[in-house]
Design an enzyme around this catalytic site. Sequence first.
Site, mmCIF file in Angstrom:
data_model
loop_
_atom_site.group_PDB
_atom_site.id
_atom_site.type_symbol
_atom_site.label_atom_id
_atom_site.label_comp_id
_atom_site.label_asym_id
_atom_site.label_seq_id
_atom_site.Cartn_x
_atom_site.Cartn_y
_atom_site.Cartn_z
ATOM 1 N N GLY A 22 33.385 -67.870 43.657
ATOM 2 C CA GLY A 22 34.846 -68.125 44.556
ATOM 3 C C GLY A 22 34.537 -67.478 45.758
ATOM 4 O O GLY A 22 34.991 -66.354 46.199
ATOM 5 N N THR A 23 33.846 -68.223 46.720
ATOM 6 C CA THR A 23 33.606 -67.931 48.191
ATOM 7 C C THR A 23 33.283 -69.131 49.146
ATOM 8 O O THR A 23 33.088 -70.259 48.209
ATOM 9 C CB THR A 23 32.329 -66.835 48.218
ATOM 10 O OG1 THR A 23 32.299 -66.532 49.581
ATOM 11 C CG2 THR A 23 31.335 -67.459 47.802
#
Lengths: 302, 203
Positions: free
Chosen positions: A77-78
Site C-alpha cells: 500500500g504505497t
Amino acid sequence: MVYVTSQRKDIVRNEGFRTVIIMKIDFSGLESTAPLCGASSEMFDGFSTSPSFQIPDTTDFDDFQKEAIQMVKPAKGTTTLAFIFKEGVMVAADSRASMGGYISSQSVKKIIEINPYMLGTMAGGAADCQFWHRNLGIKCRLHELANKRRISVTGASKLLANILYSYRGMGLSVGTMIAGWDEKGPGLYYVDSEGGRLKGTKFSVGSGSPYAYGVLDSGYRYDMTIEEAAELARRSIYHATFRDGASGGVASGMLCFIMWDQPDGRSYLVMTLGNFTICTIQLNQPLSSRRCPKLEFLCYSI
Amino acid sequence: MECVFGMVGKEFAVVVADSSAVHSILVHKSNEDKIMLLDSHKLMGASGEPGDRAQFTEYVQKNVALYHFRNGIPLTTAASANFTRGELATALRKNPYSVNIVLAGYDKGSGPSLYFIDYIATLHKVDKAAFGYGSYFSLAMMDRHYRKDMSVEEAIELVDKCIIEIRSRLVVAPPNFVIKIVDKDGAREYAWRESVKDAPSVA
C-alpha cells in the site's frame, strides 16, 4: 402457479391451466457428489468435501467481486517511483502508512538513505524495509573498508537481493528500488522480497504504481531538465495518490545529481529532499563527462 | 505468460525466450534477458519465479565455471544438464525451485544438443522443447514444420512463425523476445524481436 423446469429447455404450452414456465439453467454438472456443507456440520466430520466450482452467489456478489479485485491488486500500500534521466536519478514517494483500512500516518519518510550516495525506497512492510536497508548500509560500509573503494549500485542491489532470497517464503514483504550513483554513472535496480532483481531506467512500486506508471510513461524523456523531472515525478505521485486509497499524504522526492566544476574547482555529488540538501560529497575524480547546471532547490508537496 | 522454447538444427541449437518481467498485472520491464550463457558453448533459457530464475541459473553458471577451473576442461552439455537436474531434484522435497529450463549446447564430439528440464527435475534430451503458455502454440508449430538438420535461416523462420502465433493467439502475449544461438563458434545473442521499445538506458 406451477413452475415447470425442463431439462431440454423448450417452452411448454399448457392451455387449460395458467402456468408460468421458468427455464432453469441446468447446474447439475457443476455440483459435487459430496455434501456441500463444510466443517460446521458435525454429521459430516468423517467425510471430506470434494472441491466444487464456486458459483458467485447473487446475494453476495459484491464480496465475490472484491475478492476477485484483491487477488489482482498488488499488495503493497504505497506509491514509489524512480527514474534515470540525463541529469541523474530521481526518486519520489508518497508518505502515507496504512494498516488495513486505517491510516496510521500521513508523514512517513519512504526514501531511505542507505549511504551518502545511495537511496532506497520503502514499499511493503515498513519495518522490513528500514531494517534491511540499514543492514545493507552496514554491508556497503564493510565493503568499502575491505576493498578501499565504494561499492557499486549493482553490487549493493545484488547483496540485498541475495539476503532477501535467502528469506524467501518466510513472510518478508519488501518492494524496494536501489538508486544511486557509482563509477558508471546513475544506477537503478528494483529488488523485491521474492528474490527478484531487475535493472532498469524507470520503475514504480506499490499499490498506486499502475496509476503512476501511466503518467510517468507518457511524460518521460531522457533529456529532461531537473525541474521537468521533478515536476513529472510529483505529478505521477499526485495522480497515484488521487486514485489509490492506500497512497497519500505528501509527495516528496529526492534528487541525486552532480555539480561540476564549482567555483572552488571541485565537483560535488548532491542529494536533495525538497528544500533540504541531505548531503553533499566532494568528488575527487570526475565520474563522467556529463554536466549539470547549478544547484536548484526544489520543493514539491501536495 | 512466460514463453521459452528451443530447437536443434544442423550443427547449431537455438533458444528463444520472452523478455518481460511481470509482477501480477504490471509489466516492470520488457527487455529482461532470460537466456543465460553458462559458458562459451552453452545456453540456458529459464522461466519461472523471478527470484528463483535468476538465482538458480546463476548458481548453475558458477558451478559450471568452478568445474572448468578445478579440472581444466569444460563440462559437456549432457553433464551440465544432469548437474542442473540433480540440483533441482535434491531441493525438490525441501525447498523447491520453481524454474523451467531449456538447456542448449554444442560439444566438439557430439554436436548440438537440447535438454528439457522441468521444475520437478524431469530431464529429457530432445530436438524441440517449449515451456509456458506459449508452448501450446509453439510446440504445435514446431511439430508441424520442424525437420532434422535445418539451416539457421530455416530455423529462424520457424522461430518467427512461433513468435507470430504466440503474439496473435495468447491473451497476455509478451511483446518482446530474445533469440540466442549456439554453434561451433560459441553461444551468442542472435536477434531481438521487439514490438514494444523500452526507454534506452543511455542517450
